[in-house]
Structure formats: C-alpha cells, structure tokens
Scaffold this motif. Structure first.
Motif, short mmCIF file in Angstrom:
data_model
loop_
_atom_site.label_atom_id
_atom_site.label_comp_id
_atom_site.label_asym_id
_atom_site.label_seq_id
_atom_site.Cartn_x
_atom_site.Cartn_y
_atom_site.Cartn_z
N UNK A 155 88.34 34.76 13.24
CA UNK A 155 87.96 33.39 13.51
C UNK A 155 87.10 32.95 12.35
N UNK A 158 83.45 34.17 11.75
CA UNK A 158 83.18 35.32 12.61
C UNK A 158 82.47 36.45 11.86
N UNK A 161 78.85 35.81 11.87
CA UNK A 161 78.27 35.97 13.22
C UNK A 161 78.11 37.44 13.54
N UNK A 162 79.15 38.22 13.20
CA UNK A 162 79.11 39.63 13.54
C UNK A 162 78.10 40.38 12.68
N UNK A 167 76.20 42.40 18.25
CA UNK A 167 77.41 43.03 18.80
C UNK A 167 78.36 43.50 17.72
#
Lengths: 369, 443
Positions: A155, A158, A161-162, A167
């Motif tokens: 995405x 992403x 974000x990761x 997480x």
C-alpha cells in the motif's frame, strides 16, 4: 390531551435530531471519493515570498494488492503558508483530500535546521491529523523521501508506517517520534525533542540516525551506534546489542535484559552529579568459541568498561550540544521541590558530572557446549 | 374421597370426579382427564358398573387391572401418573388408565437441540398438557381454561404452579385472556399479540416456544404457560430479554461452554443490528477509523461501485431479506436451491458487476449469519427490523448517530415490561416475585 402528548414526544424526537446534526462533522463523502494523503513533506523552497514547499503523497487504491503494485500520486506546491498550500492542492486533484490516514510527516533537513515550530503548530492544530502520526526529518529534503517508491510496498506509504510503527520492524536503531510527543517535548520544560532521520536507499529507506533538537532546530545528529545506545539508555530497548573486543576478536552481546536507573544530585559545591547504573543481561552472539567457559568474567568486565565509556561519551556530547532529549531536567524538576527548580537545573546542566556504572551478566553463550 | 381430591387439586379444571350409583353400590371415581384414556375408563369401569353383569366388588377384587390403595397420601401421586381412583365401600382401588402418547409425537423442528429432549408440544391441547404434566408431576400444577374467539371458540389453557406463580402476573394474564375480542384465533403468535398492551412493540415480551423443557423450567421459576388448541407453540410469560437469548442447551452444558456461547450470541446480536449502519458511517463519514491498510483495500474494492454507500447497503439488504423470506416460505426441497442461487451466484455476480463491493458482501453475510444465531425466532425477526432505523440514522449522522441510536435502543429496551415484570434486566433478584409490576395495571 393525547394529541398534546404525542406532539410533545414528537418535538423531543425532533430536538434530538437537531442536536445530532452538528455532531456529524464533515459531510457525506464515500471512501472511494476521498483521496487519502499518506505522507506530507514540508520543505523550504528558497523563495522569499513562498517559503514553504508542501508535497503530499496520495494513495491510489486498487482492488488488487501485490508487492510493488501500489500506485501513488505526488503533488507539490510552493506556498506562503502550509495550510494555504494544501488548500490550493485540493484544486489539483479530482477527489476530496483526506488527511485522516496521514501518518507520516517528513520535515526537510533544511527546514529542521532552521525552525520546526510553525510546521508543528500547524500539524497539531489540524483537526483531522492524528496526534499519533510519525514525524521525521528527511535528508536531503522531504520531497525526495516521498518520491521514493520502495520495492516491497503493498500500500502506498506502508513501508514508512511499518518502519516506525511497532507492528512492523523492531530495530533498535529506529527511534520513532509521534506528533503528540514532539509537541509535548517542545512545550515542556526539562525535555527536548528529537526526530529520526530518513534517507533514501536503493530499495527503500534508511532510518538509523537521530537528530536531537532544542525547542526549535537541529543541534546534533547522532551516529547509528549512538542512536542505538540512546535507545538503550532511554527506552531500555532489548533486542539490541553491545559490542567490545576481546583479544582482537569482536564480541557481540545480544541484550535480553536491560535496566537503567539514574539519580541526579546537587553536590555541596553547587555542581550537579548524575549517577547512572546500567544493568545488562544477555547472550553472546559473536565471539570466540571458548569465551564463556574460560573468560566469562573478563569479558563481562570488558563489556562493562566499554558501555560506561561510550555512555559517558554520548551523554557529554549531548550535554555539549545544550539539549536534553533524555529529559534529565524533567526528572530534576520532579525530584527537587522548588519553584525555581528549572532555573537551578539550567545552571547545573552545562557543568553536570556523569558517573556511570554498569553490571554485565552473560547469561549464556547462545549455544550448547 | 372426592372432597379431599377437590381440595388437593383446587383449581385444576381437568380433574374429573364422578359419583355413581346402581342397584347395589354407590361408587366414587376420580381421575385427571388429560392424563387418562377416557375410553378405557368407561370400558373397564363405567360400563361394567352400569350393566351389573357381575357384582362390582367382585370385579374390582378379581380383575388384575385394579389394585387396592390404602395410603391416602399417595392419591394425588397416583392420579398424576394417570391412574383412576375408585372408591367402593370405603376401599380405594386404583386402575392404570394412562394414555399412551402416540408414537408420532412431534419432534422439535423450530428450536432444535443436539442433546436436549426432542419431543415438542402437540397441536392437540390435551396431548400438550399430557406432555407437560408428565414432565412436571406436581399437584401444585393448576390449569384454567378459557375460550377465545367468537367463531373459532378456541380453547386456551393457563398452566402454572400455584405455589410459585406471582398472583399479580396471573391476574394480568387472566384479565388479558378474558378481554380478547376476536372472531378467529389461529396461532400462538396472534394470541400473544392480543395479550400485549402495546401491539406496536418492537421486541417480543413473551416467549413462544415448542420446547417442553423450556416450559417446565419456566413453570418452576413461577412463569405461566398459555397453551391453545391447534397450535404446537406455547406462550411463556413473563420473561426477560436474556432468556430470549439463551438456548435450552445452555443449561445442559458446562459453565464455561455456555458462558462462551451466550457471550457469542450477544456479540452476534450487536453485529447483526449495527454492522450495516456502521459500514455506512465508517465508509462515508469516518474512514480514519480503520487501519490504513484496510481503508485502502476497501477504497479499492469500492472504486467500481457507482452508487453511494447507503444505496449499496440497501441493494444488498434487499437481496438478503428476499433470500431469507423466500427460503422460509418455499418447500424444503426448493429452499436449498434458492439459497444456493441467491447466496453464491447472485452475491458473486453482484460484486463482479461492480454493483456492490466485496467488503459489503462480507458485511451482509456476517449480518445474516449473526441473525440466525439468535435462538428465538420472534426475537430474531425484531432484530431484523431494528437495523433499518439505525441505517437511516447512519446515513444522516454518521458514527455519533449510530452511537445515539444504539443508546436510544437500550433505553427503549429498559423501559419495557413483560406482564409487569422488568424486561431488560440482566441480573434478577433470587425471587422473581420481588421484582416490580411496573406499567401494567393489574386491576
């Protein structure tokens, strides 16, 4: 009588509806009619009249999600204010721009070396920006970070974000900073903000360094090793390593247990002293094969010495830069009850002495003998 | 003897007593009509007594069908087991005339269990009372008969345990049954509607069940059973909301299993009422509620849908409601075909045609399946209705609207009374009689 009763009921219902109307917030727009901004970069444009260059990365959702198949749209604009830039950008796209999922803010290196306060103010004031968004510094500028499309991304956005979120990767070199914490650090006496540095690499990003800021601009850039040590002291990050050399062999200790305690005292001569105790437990990850059976204590002592040395070096470097990202000042204020505690601390900090002790315990060699 | 029996079965209308005389003897006979095969009684007792072919006392002492009973304390016991009591010259004889239920006793079909009792009530009133009496062999069980319907003259029977029932509730039930004005009464649901104060109630305040174990357990808790001729469903009053959410099997399984199942059912209840409304609210007002990855994949799957989210929801709900209705009304063999065609083919095709998103298909099926989890059919029907007001609220007010709607629904539930007893009370006092009578006036 009964008609009166019914109408009173009806009025109550009507009133409830009227009260509900203003709670709905923004209007009815379907999810597919929204353009989700996944990251915003704020740079300096170099233009006096329009000092900010705002870049947004918009996600183009597709029904199939495969690695590397993600599509993004980059829009950039120079503007006098950030919010004005965003408003003009709205006219460049066909759907409603939605900041609800914007979780990464990249400040350009140049901007961060000048002044971050107005950009932070804007972020914290915007209603639709989540306070849990990540803030970072992009090198050489924010736009180049946004333009990079990492290979493995499913995405849009992403990867970032990761990287920062808990997480995904759990690296001891990454120190994420969230918007609410940044805002607190800017406004609270006794602690100073920090921001991780993102650099573009071949397949993605490199995030292993930390910028230390005073309340306004970057003062110091930590090296990757220092960043890890910073994480270890501040957050007691396990899954990290300490290293030393023993008889020309490098020895790596994987930390499974880490406790850091410190105390700030005011000495009789008016100077301050910070005594810190670091307790480390861990397993040997790299080292000669006979290390545990023969020289365990010696290695422990050697590791301890290195940790103490490096910690004092890091603390002194931070002290010289005149910043306080480990919030010693806040601790001093909390433990010294006085209305002038913070002024006292400001006097103390430049000449603060550091006294670091450590105990290292090698729990196992990491393999069966 | 008859006096004593009348005292013991004070209000049971199905206890029959006779005093008969012929040229030689005068005898008394007593039995419970619903438990006894009356043709057997007349064949073995009444006719020989009247014909006088043999002296009646010889018949009683010689025929092995009859046996002496000396202990008067066992009278009620014997009667409840289907024995006939005959008194001749101060001696009491008993005769087993218990009616054997036909082998074709109906199986439970609406509320089926795996290990619970499998016999349901019968459409014949006498059979039903027989089943209940045989499972609740207590002299405290009393029955009152009413006739409802000016044309159908349907027999309606109240059954209750008079030591446990709350007289106030009983008064209400009697009053309601007497005041029913209708031509034809044909189903328990209709009867329960007549017994309600408010015919526009959203939730059932009485339980319509075919399970005998539910009824006997309820009766032991002081509840009243309303049976009617021509329906294999009984009405159990008063009840609480949680009882509608429990299956009888919950009592047969271990504590943790049933706790898990019960909480599962409440989650399902919440999902089936709120899921479509939440879908609209989140998709169209607050997409930031999802994780970013989910938001993008929903946005991707919705990209080809031309209509706003609520029209999509209405299309899908319309299809699923039609499907459920169709499979209820159709004969069993065609019913499964309908679900296959509707569920599999139509759902898949609707998504491929870009009429609805794939997430909407999931939402719809989760909603439908959660609805089937609710064990009592009348409640599951009301729950099917409840989601529509919530959807309308969600269209105009988004997430805060849904929250307010659910809150209003809870308030509504709390304001309900089931025959004067609190309806939405999760924990009841030990004794059911201690709870209030509330809105319904007993007199």
């Amino acid at each position: 009588m009964s008609i009166y009763k019914i109408s009173a009921r009806f009025l109550c219902l009507l009133l409830a509806f009227v009260i509900l109307v203003p709670t709905t917030g923004c209007g009815f727009i379907d999810i597919d009619k929204r353009f989700f901004v996944v990251a915003i970069a704020i740079d300096k444009s170099g233009n006096e009249k329009k000092p900010y260059r705002v870049t947004i990365r918009l996600s183009i959702p597709s029904s199939k999600t495969e690695p590397g198949m993600e599509k993004s749209q980059i829009e950039t604009i120079d503007a006098k204010e950030i919010s004005e830039g965003l408003r003009i950008l709205k006219s460049h796209v066909d759907k409603e721009i939605d900041l609800g999922h914007c979780k990464v803010f990249v400040l350009g290196d140049e901007l961060a070396r000048d002044d971050i306060t107005s950009a932070t103010e804007w972020m914290i004031r915007r209603r639709d920006i989540q306070s849990s968004a990540f803030v970072a510094v992009g090198y050489p500028d924010g736009m180049s970070i946004l333009k990079k499309m990492p290979l493995s991304e499913r995405y849009s956005g992403n990867t970032l974000f990761l990287t920062f979120g808990s997480d995904g990767t759990k690296s001891s070199f990454i120190r994420p900073e969230k918007l609410f914490d940044l805002f607190r650090r800017i406004n609270e006496n006794g602690m100073d903000p920090y921001l991780p540095l993102i650099r573009v690499s071949k397949n993605g990003y490199e995030v292993d360094q930390l910028n230390l800021l005073d309340k306004k601009r970057i003062r110091l850039l930590l090296s990757p090793d220092e960043t890890q040590l910073f994480n270890q002291i501040d957050k007691e990050t396990i899954n990290s390593t300490f290293k030393t050399t023993y008889k020309d062999n490098s020895v790596m200790l994987a930390v499974t247990d880490l406790r850091v305690q410190y105390k700030i005292q005011r000495l009789p001569d008016g100077r301050g002293k910070l005594s810190m105790h670091i307790h480390i437990g861990g397993t040997i990850e790299e080292g000669p094969s006979d290390i545990l059976s023969l020289h365990s204590e010696e290695v422990e002592r050697k590791l301890g010495q290195d940790v103490e040395k490096n910690t004092i070096k890091l603390l002194k470097r931070i002290q010289r830069a005149g910043v306080d990202p480990l919030h010693f000042g806040l601790r001093y204020r909390a433990t010294h009850k006085s209305s002038t505690a913070f002024e006292e601390w400001q006097e103390l900090y430049p000449t603060l002495q550091f006294d670091v002790h450590s105990t290292v315990r090698i729990q196992s060699a990491g393999r069966i003998h | 003897m008859l006096q004593a029996i009348h005292e013991r079965f004070a209000n049971a209308s199905d206890v029959k007593t006779h005093r008969m005389t012929n040229s030689q003897f005068s005898a008394e006979i007593a039995y419970i009509a619903t438990l006894v095969d009356e043709s057997k009684v007349s064949e073995l007792v009444l006719i020989p007594f009247a014909k006088e072919e043999v002296p009646f006392n010889d018949l009683l002492s010689s025929n092995p069908n009859f046996s002496k009973l000396d202990d008067s304390a066992r009278w009620t016991d014997m009667m409840l087991r289907g024995f006939v009591l005959i008194k001749l010259e101060a001696t009491i004889y008993t005769m087993d005339a218990a009616r054997v239920i036909r082998n074709t006793a109906p199986q439970t079909t609406v509320e089926s269990t795996i290990e619970g009792p499998q016999i349901a009530l019968s459409e014949d009133l006498m059979d039903s009372i027989n089943i209940i009496r045989s499972r609740y062999a207590s002299p405290d069980l009393e029955s009152e008969e009413f006739t409802v319907g000016s044309l159908s003259k349907t027999r309606v029977v109240l059954l209750y345990d008079h030591t446990r029932v709350d007289p106030a509730v009983l008064d209400i039930a009697r009053l309601k049954l007497r005041s029913i004005q209708t031509d034809v009464l044909s189903a328990s649901g209709e009867l329960s509607k007549f017994m309600n104060d408010n015919r526009k109630r959203l939730f059932p305040v009485e339980m319509i069940t075919e399970r005998v174990d539910r009824l006997t357990k309820g009766m032991s808790k002081g509840k009243i059973i309303v049976l009617m001729q021509g329906s294999m469903f009984a009405i159990l009053i008063p009840i609480t909301f949680t009882e509608l959410m429990t299956a009888t099997e919950d009592r047969y399984e271990s504590f943790w299993t049933s706790a898990l199942l019960l909480s599962l059912r409440f989650i399902a209840l919440f999902m089936t009422t709120t899921l479509p409304a939440l879908y609209i609210a989140v998709i169209s007002y607050n997409p930031e509620l999802f994780r970013v990855q989910l938001a993008f994949s929903i946005a991707g799957s919705r990209a080809s849908v031309p209509y706003p989210s609520f029209i999509e929801v209405f299309i899908m709900l319309f299809m699923i409601e039609m499907l459920v209705e169709a499979s209820v009304r159709l004969p069993k063999y065609i019913g499964s075909t309908a679900t296959t065609v509707g569920g599999l083919i139509l759902g898949q095709a609707a998504q491929q045609a870009g009429l609805v998103s794939s997430i909407m298909i999931i939402v719809t099926s989760v909603m439908a399946i959660s609805n089937f989890v609710i064990p009592v059919y009348s409640l599951s029907l009301s729950v099917r209705f409840i989601k529509y007001p919530l959807i309308v609220i969600a269209i105009f007010f988004g997430l805060p609207g849904v929250a307010c709607g659910v809150f209003a629904l809870l308030i509504y539930l709390c304001s309900q009374r089931s025959f004067g007893k609190p309806y939405f009370r999760l924990v009841l006092p030990k004794d059911w009689k201690d709870t209030d009578i509330g809105e319904v006036k007993s007199k």
